[in-house]
Design a protein around this motif. Structure first.
Motif, PDB file in Angstrom:
ATOM      1  N   GLY A  60       0.796  -1.225   0.000  1.00 38.36           N
ATOM      2  CA  GLY A  60       0.000   0.000   0.000  1.00 38.36           C
ATOM      3  C   GLY A  60       0.824   1.268   0.000  1.00 38.36           C
ATOM      4  O   GLY A  60       0.290   2.359   0.202  1.00 38.36           O
ATOM      5  N   ALA A  61       2.143   1.144  -0.226  1.00 41.73           N
ATOM      6  CA  ALA A  61       2.991   2.335  -0.229  1.00 41.73           C
ATOM      7  C   ALA A  61       2.774   3.141  -1.507  1.00 41.73           C
ATOM      8  O   ALA A  61       2.610   2.580  -2.598  1.00 41.73           O
ATOM      9  N   MET A  62       2.781   4.472  -1.351  1.00 48.00           N
ATOM     10  CA  MET A  62       2.637   5.359  -2.488  1.00 48.00           C
ATOM     11  C   MET A  62       3.970   6.012  -2.804  1.00 48.00           C
ATOM     12  O   MET A  62       4.668   6.480  -1.907  1.00 48.00           O
ATOM     13  N   LYS A  63       4.310   6.046  -4.097  1.00 51.18           N
ATOM     14  CA  LYS A  63       5.546   6.660  -4.532  1.00 51.18           C
ATOM     15  C   LYS A  63       5.241   7.693  -5.607  1.00 51.18           C
ATOM     16  O   LYS A  63       4.686   7.367  -6.655  1.00 51.18           O
ATOM     17  N   GLU A  64       5.612   8.939  -5.324  1.00 54.06           N
ATOM     18  CA  GLU A  64       5.403   9.999  -6.307  1.00 54.06           C
ATOM     19  C   GLU A  64       6.429   9.859  -7.428  1.00 54.06           C
ATOM     20  O   GLU A  64       7.629   9.837  -7.187  1.00 54.06           O
ATOM     21  N   LEU A  65       5.945   9.773  -8.674  1.00 54.48           N
ATOM     22  CA  LEU A  65       6.831   9.625  -9.821  1.00 54.48           C
ATOM     23  C   LEU A  65       7.205  10.974 -10.422  1.00 54.48           C
ATOM     24  O   LEU A  65       8.352  11.191 -10.786  1.00 54.48           O
ATOM     25  N   CYS A  66       6.248  11.872 -10.557  1.00 51.77           N
ATOM     26  CA  CYS A  66       6.501  13.201 -11.105  1.00 51.77           C
ATOM     27  C   CYS A  66       5.254  14.046 -10.911  1.00 51.77           C
ATOM     28  O   CYS A  66       4.167  13.525 -10.633  1.00 51.77           O
ATOM     29  N   ARG A  67       5.425  15.346 -11.030  1.00 53.34           N
ATOM     30  CA  ARG A  67       4.278  16.247 -10.971  1.00 53.34           C
ATOM     31  C   ARG A  67       3.504  16.147 -12.277  1.00 53.34           C
ATOM     32  O   ARG A  67       4.075  16.185 -13.363  1.00 53.34           O
ATOM     33  N   GLY A  68       2.176  16.032 -12.201  1.00 52.09           N
ATOM     34  CA  GLY A  68       1.378  15.960 -13.409  1.00 52.09           C
ATOM     35  C   GLY A  68       0.050  15.295 -13.147  1.00 52.09           C
ATOM     36  O   GLY A  68      -0.312  14.963 -12.005  1.00 52.09           O
ATOM     37  N   GLU A  69      -0.710  15.084 -14.221  1.00 49.74           N
ATOM     38  CA  GLU A  69      -2.020  14.465 -14.106  1.00 49.74           C
ATOM     39  C   GLU A  69      -2.350  13.719 -15.396  1.00 49.74           C
ATOM     40  O   GLU A  69      -1.576  13.719 -16.350  1.00 49.74           O
ATOM     41  N   SER A  70      -3.519  13.057 -15.408  1.00 49.15           N
ATOM     42  CA  SER A  70      -4.018  12.282 -16.548  1.00 49.15           C
ATOM     43  C   SER A  70      -3.029  11.241 -17.043  1.00 49.15           C
ATOM     44  O   SER A  70      -2.822  11.082 -18.246  1.00 49.15           O
TER      45      SER A  70
END
Length: 270
Positions: A169-179
């Motif tokens: 259940g860990a979340m890792k931010e890959l980059c700023r952005g959406e869609s």
């Protein structure tokens, strides 16, 4: 039909299925058209997976096309609130979805549902601010979603393309952005400046697509991940376009009347 009855309309509501190269003739006049993405394509030719209103909110249903029988999935866990963005796993055995239990919080819980045990669900990670995209990593071990910051009047909007591990259940931010959406082994996303880019599965090696695909939205990748069907906004109305990712070229689809006008949305490429 239920929506038409509530609005005291008498028009028929029709479900249409067709091949992409043989679209049905347009019917006029038409007041409203309800477009439902074919979430259940992976259930075979005899069943669909759809979201629909019920006394507890918006639920997830399996619809048998031959008999017309319906079954609400998720048991008590999904009996209240709203089910959003159901999407099938690569092996077509599990459904990932966002479940909004309380709309006033603006948050949704990532949830897994095993189609072999449709009465049970598994929560993954922590609730996130409700987004507009949810998909699987090709290996089926993680979900790709957008993690947004809660709205604050004096703070700029924040959205990050995020990997949600199904193991812990860990979340890792890959980059700023959406869609975000997978195109082959890379991720196509729109950055905070509105430029469409691709990156690898770790959020690195970020490259713009052509000149940024300004005005394009709603990407629907082709089977090989080399081309994407998108909707391009224009002054005279939106139109579907085909994007070649390597070259960044944008080509309008050759539409003939009456399909050359009107509004376009929700592209899906199977």
């Amino acid at each position: 039909r239920e929506n038409l009855a509530r609005a005291r309309r008498t028009e028929d509501a029709t479900v249409l299925t067709c091949k992409a190269d043989r679209l049905p003739a347009a019917r006029t006049p038409a007041t409203l058209v309800f477009l439902d993405p074919p979430y259940g394509m992976g259930l075979g030719e005899d069943a669909l997976l759809v979201t629909a209103p019920h006394p507890g909110g918006v639920g997830l249903f399996r619809v048998e096309l031959k008999s017309g029988e319906t079954e609400r999935l998720g048991g008590r866990a999904l009996s209240k609130g709203a089910v959003l963005l159901p999407t099938l796993s690569p092996d077509r055995k599990t459904v990932a979805l966002l479940h909004v239990r309380d709309a006033t919080t603006g948050k949704a819980q990532p949830t897994l549902l095993d189609l072999a045990q449709p009465g049970r669900v598994r929560l993954v990670g922590t609730p996130v601010v409700s987004g507009t995209t949810l998909s699987w990593f090709p290996e089926g071990d993680a979900l790709l979603l957008v993690r947004r910051a809660a709205f604050l009047p004096d703070a700029p909007p924040y959205a990050a393309v995020t990997r949600l591990s199904l193991a812990g259940g860990a979340m890792k931010e890959l980059c700023r952005g959406e869609s975000p959406v997978f195109v082959g082994q890379r991720i196509l996303y729109r950055d905070k400046r509105g430029t469409w880019r691709t990156c690898d599965a770790e959020g690195k090696d970020r490259r713009p697509v052509g000149e940024g695909l300004t005005g394009c939205e709603a990407p629907a990748p082709g089977p090989k991940g080399e081309r994407v069907l998108m909707i391009e906004r224009r002054e005279h109305g939106p139109r579907p376009v085909l994007v070649e990712l390597k070259r960044g070229s944008v080509t309008p689809l050759p539409l003939k009347k009456p399909l050359s006008g009107g509004l376009w949305g929700l592209p899906v490429w199977r």
